[in-house]
Scaffold this active site. Structure first.
Site, PDB file in Angstrom:
ATOM      1  N   TYR A 192      44.915  21.891  -5.478  1.00 56.03           N
ATOM      2  CA  TYR A 192      44.617  23.297  -5.748  1.00 56.03           C
ATOM      3  C   TYR A 192      45.446  23.885  -6.902  1.00 56.03           C
ATOM      4  CZ  TYR A 192      42.122  23.436  -1.274  1.00 56.03           C
ATOM      5  OH  TYR A 192      41.245  23.218  -0.248  1.00 56.03           O
TER       6      TYR A 192
ATOM      7  N   LYS B 296      47.588  30.679   2.686  1.00 53.95           N
ATOM      8  CA  LYS B 296      46.959  30.926   3.977  1.00 53.95           C
ATOM      9  C   LYS B 296      47.808  31.840   4.873  1.00 53.95           C
ATOM     10  CE  LYS B 296      43.629  28.453   2.433  1.00 53.95           C
ATOM     11  NZ  LYS B 296      44.185  27.733   1.299  1.00 53.95           N
TER      12      LYS B 296
ATOM     13  N   TYR C  93      36.478  17.447  -5.557  1.00 54.80           N
ATOM     14  CA  TYR C  93      37.551  17.982  -4.719  1.00 54.80           C
ATOM     15  C   TYR C  93      38.608  16.915  -4.423  1.00 54.80           C
ATOM     16  CZ  TYR C  93      40.022  19.981  -0.757  1.00 54.80           C
ATOM     17  OH  TYR C  93      41.000  20.446   0.078  1.00 54.80           O
TER      18      TYR C  93
HETATM   19  C1  LIG Z   1      43.341  27.074   0.243  1.00 57.78           C
HETATM   20  C2  LIG Z   1      44.095  26.955  -1.013  1.00 57.78           C
HETATM   21  C3  LIG Z   1      43.633  27.553  -2.206  1.00 57.78           C
HETATM   22  C4  LIG Z   1      42.305  28.212  -2.341  1.00 57.78           C
HETATM   23  O1  LIG Z   1      42.253  29.452  -1.725  1.00 57.78           O
HETATM   24  P1  LIG Z   1      40.845  29.982  -1.169  1.00 57.78           P
HETATM   25  O2  LIG Z   1      41.162  31.271  -0.560  1.00 57.78           O
HETATM   26  O3  LIG Z   1      40.400  28.932  -0.177  1.00 57.78           O
HETATM   27  O4  LIG Z   1      39.904  30.067  -2.305  1.00 57.78           O
HETATM   28  C5  LIG Z   1      44.427  27.478  -3.329  1.00 57.78           C
HETATM   29  N1  LIG Z   1      45.611  26.826  -3.294  1.00 57.78           N
HETATM   30  C6  LIG Z   1      46.074  26.216  -2.190  1.00 57.78           C
HETATM   31  C7  LIG Z   1      47.357  25.490  -2.273  1.00 57.78           C
HETATM   32  C8  LIG Z   1      45.332  26.258  -1.011  1.00 57.78           C
HETATM   33  O5  LIG Z   1      45.812  25.643   0.075  1.00 57.78           O
END
Ligand SMILES: *Cc1c(COP(=O)(O)O)cnc(C)c1O
Length: 334
Positions: A289, A50, A263
């Protein structure tokens, strides 16, 4: 780069390292050359993907003299935590809506990990039940803050609009340059995809470079065709403001095998993937993620999905604070 026309503020450490994973390759018995792009090392509040998006989003918020930024995410959102840090750095307030998206969360899940860090950054947040339109609710909150006389800037969940995705269009350029400089010869990028800004931005950046590098998104939530549509639409919108380039439907590759059972839900494959990278390369992943993304990366290497002479890079998108919210899955007894 055309993206240079957009206001941007420095929040992270760039370029992030591109490193070989030789131990992992040996452990897997050979196959394609494996690399890792360390966007877990972007530096902002323990780092993560992010940060790149926020450099553009907060750039716009600063240009608009916003006093508050408003955003949303899941309870253990890495996006909210990095936004809270960016707001602190920019002298703004941060208000966030957190969706109770994961069943049986509670205890550690609502108290530690990213939640603890949000508290340290003095972000304001409230919990919402699962299933609502979180972006709509956050927009509504933004309107209320404005009606109260403060300027507020809305950031969608995951920072995923075409402004945020510009961060990953520039990452595509950064990675291609690194790959050339060190002779890595990268032909494919694999990463976790959720709110789609990362994959969309990469595709928009690569469309401008036209170098044939492919991107595989490992879905953390949505089924394949739905995720492909979300990524394609955002990639095209991003390419438009980034100076063009065509994104074909077949360029949008998504593997949704690891999205189940849902999720933020742990599986044995995710725990195994996290332990594999930790125990071969000394690098931590997260359960929601990057652990899923890496499970998909390992499956692709093992199944020979990537050509034998193709160099593959796993884009590490961060998320490590969430590990602590999932500690029961890693305790010795687990
Ligand atoms: C938000 C996030 C993602 C996914 O990225 P997007 O741009 O939302 O598809 C992947 N890994 C982590 C650790 C995240 O925080």
């Amino acid at each position: 780069m055309p993206a240079d026309r957009f206001p941007r503020i420095a929040l992270g450490h760039f370029p992030t390292p591109l490193e070989p994973m030789e131990n992992l390759r040996r452990a897997l018995g050979g196959g394609p050359r494996l690399f890792i792009k360390r966007d877990d090392c972007t530096g902002l509040a323990t780092g993560g993907n992010k940060t790149r998006k926020l450099e553009y989003l907060m750039g716009e918020a600063v240009a608009q003299s916003a006093q508050t930024v408003v955003t949303c995410g899941a309870v253990q959102s890495n996006h909210v935590r990095q936004t809270a840090a960016a707001a602190a750095k920019c002298g703004m307030e941060c208000a966030a809506l957190l969706e109770r998206r994961v069943p049986d969360g509670g205890g550690d899940y609502e108290e530690t990990g990213n939640i603890l860090l949000n508290d340290i950054f003095n972000a304001r947040y409230e919990f919402h039940p699962a299933g609502g339109d979180m972006n709509a609710a956050a927009r509504e909150l933004c309107g209320k803050i404005r009606a109260g006389g403060k300027s507020a800037y809305f950031i969608p969940g995951g920072g995923s609009n075409e402004i945020g995705a510009l961060g990953y269009a520039s990452c595509a350029v950064e990675l291609s340059r690194q790959s050339e400089e060190c002779g890595a010869g990268i032909r494919r990028i694999v990463h976790a995809t959720g709110s789609a800004g990362t994959q969309a931005g990469l595709l928009a950046g690569l469309a401008g470079l036209n170098n044939g590098v492919k991107v595989t998104g490992i879905s953390v939530r949505a089924e394949r065709e739905q995720q492909r549509r979300t990524v394609a639409a955002l990639a095209r919108a991003t390419a438009k403001i980034n100076g063009g380039g065509e994104i074909k439907d077949e360029d949008v590759i998504v593997d949704d095998r690891f999205a189940r059972p849902g999720y933020g839900r742990m599986t044995g494959e995710i725990t195994a993937a996290i332990k594999m990278l930790a125990q071969t390369e000394g690098i931590l992943l997260d359960p929601v993620y990057s652990g899923k993304g890496f499970a998909g990366f390992l499956a692709g290497v093992r199944e020979g999905v990537f050509d034998g002479d193709e160099s593959v890079v796993f884009l590490h998108t961060g998320g490590v604070p969430a590990l602590f919210a999932y500690r029961s899955h890693f305790s010795k007894a687990a």
